[in-house]
Design a protein around this motif. Structure first.
Motif, short mmCIF file in Angstrom:
data_model
loop_
_atom_site.label_atom_id
_atom_site.label_comp_id
_atom_site.label_asym_id
_atom_site.label_seq_id
_atom_site.Cartn_x
_atom_site.Cartn_y
_atom_site.Cartn_z
N THR A 14 5.30 -0.88 2.34
CA THR A 14 4.46 -1.32 3.46
C THR A 14 3.20 -1.97 2.93
O THR A 14 2.54 -1.40 2.06
CB THR A 14 4.08 -0.13 4.36
OG1 THR A 14 5.26 0.44 4.90
CG2 THR A 14 3.16 -0.55 5.49
N PRO A 15 2.84 -3.16 3.43
CA PRO A 15 1.63 -3.81 2.94
C PRO A 15 0.38 -3.12 3.45
O PRO A 15 0.41 -2.39 4.44
CB PRO A 15 1.73 -5.23 3.50
CG PRO A 15 2.58 -5.09 4.71
CD PRO A 15 3.53 -3.96 4.44
N LYS A 16 -0.75 -3.39 2.81
CA LYS A 16 -2.01 -2.75 3.17
C LYS A 16 -2.43 -3.11 4.59
O LYS A 16 -3.07 -2.32 5.28
CB LYS A 16 -3.09 -3.19 2.18
CG LYS A 16 -4.41 -2.48 2.31
CD LYS A 16 -5.37 -2.92 1.23
CE LYS A 16 -4.92 -2.46 -0.13
NZ LYS A 16 -5.92 -2.78 -1.19
N THR A 17 -2.06 -4.30 5.02
CA THR A 17 -2.47 -4.74 6.35
C THR A 17 -1.64 -4.10 7.46
O THR A 17 -1.94 -4.27 8.63
CB THR A 17 -2.33 -6.27 6.46
OG1 THR A 17 -1.00 -6.63 6.06
CG2 THR A 17 -3.35 -6.95 5.57
N GLY A 18 -0.61 -3.39 7.09
CA GLY A 18 0.24 -2.79 8.10
C GLY A 18 0.93 -3.89 8.89
O GLY A 18 1.67 -4.69 8.34
N GLN A 72 0.79 -1.23 0.00
CA GLN A 72 0.00 0.00 0.00
C GLN A 72 0.82 1.28 0.00
O GLN A 72 0.52 2.21 -0.73
CB GLN A 72 -0.91 0.02 1.23
CG GLN A 72 -1.79 1.26 1.28
CD GLN A 72 -2.64 1.31 2.51
OE1 GLN A 72 -2.18 1.06 3.60
NE2 GLN A 72 -3.91 1.64 2.34
#
Lengths: 117, 111
Positions: free
Chosen positions: B91-95, B31
């Motif tokens: 950084t991934p969407k899920t944090g 993200q």
């Protein structure tokens, strides 16, 4: 002081010593991190504290022990380290307590350059 | 395949040149994207965030290509002071504190 400050800047320790690294952030951030950076390798996440609770421990050897007494301070306690633990240890903080960095990313301290002899 | 991959370089360019770096990422659910700059023996510092529409900050332009899963950084009119290592960060969407740092691309700008 502002930003993220780390002490000491340099540390040489023997394999039987015990020492601690200190990090302090003056940004009002909610999450603090310890990263290890070895030569020519990406930063490796070691520990994360969010709202003063440990939320991530990336299979770090027990000779590294973190402590987060409050939202502004973070310690990394070191004991019986190995020469391969020699590296730059970076503390960072971020605003979001859920690990989403939004548009602000991380703020890093200057790091502690650790040499284990 | 590495989660975040960068050409390590070094890129050696003369002052005034235009230079571009690419970075590929493997997690399509990523993200947030950033470029950090790290000077020799110093800490990484945020250079710029990367937005879907692309963004510019002075001589620096960042682009995101979600279809091909890469981000780029373009530096125009290179200065000696631009010499550093440039880190790609995703950084991934899920944090969940799963931010991944690339190993960096080294740039040397010479007079």
């Amino acid at each position: 002081e502002t930003g993220v400050t780390q002490t000491p800047r340099h540390l040489v320790m023997g394999m039987t010593n015990k020492k601690s690294l200190k990090c302090e952030q003056h940004l009002g951030h909610n999450a603090m991190y310890w990263y290890k950076q070895s030569a020519k390798k990406p930063l490796e996440l070691m520990f994360v504290y969010s709202l003063e609770e440990r939320v991530e421990n990336n299979s770090v050897p027990s000779r590294f022990s973190p402590e987060c007494p409050n939202s502004s301070h973070l310690f990394l306690h070191l004991h019986t380290l190995q020469p391969e633990d020699s590296a730059l240890y970076l503390c960072a903080s971020s605003q979001d307590p859920e690990g989403l960095t939004g548009n602000y990313g991380y703020t890093f301290g200057s790091g502690t350059r650790l040499t284990v002899v | 395949r590495k989660e975040v991959e960068q050409d390590p370089g070094p890129f050696n360019v003369p002052e005034g040149a235009t230079v571009a770096f690419n970075c590929t990422y493997s997690n399509s659910a990523s993200q947030s994207f950033f470029w950090y700059r790290q000077d020799c023996r110093k800490e990484p510092k945020l250079l710029m965030s990367v937005y879907s529409s692309g963004n510019e900050d002075g001589r620096f332009t960042a682009q995101l290509n979600r279809a091909s899963q890469y981000i780029s950084l373009l530096i125009r009119d290179s200065k000696l002071s631009d010499s550093a290592t440039y880190l790609c960060v995703v950084t991934p969407k899920t944090g969940g504190f799963k931010t991944i740092f690339g190993a960096g691309t080294r740039l040397f700008v010479k007079a």
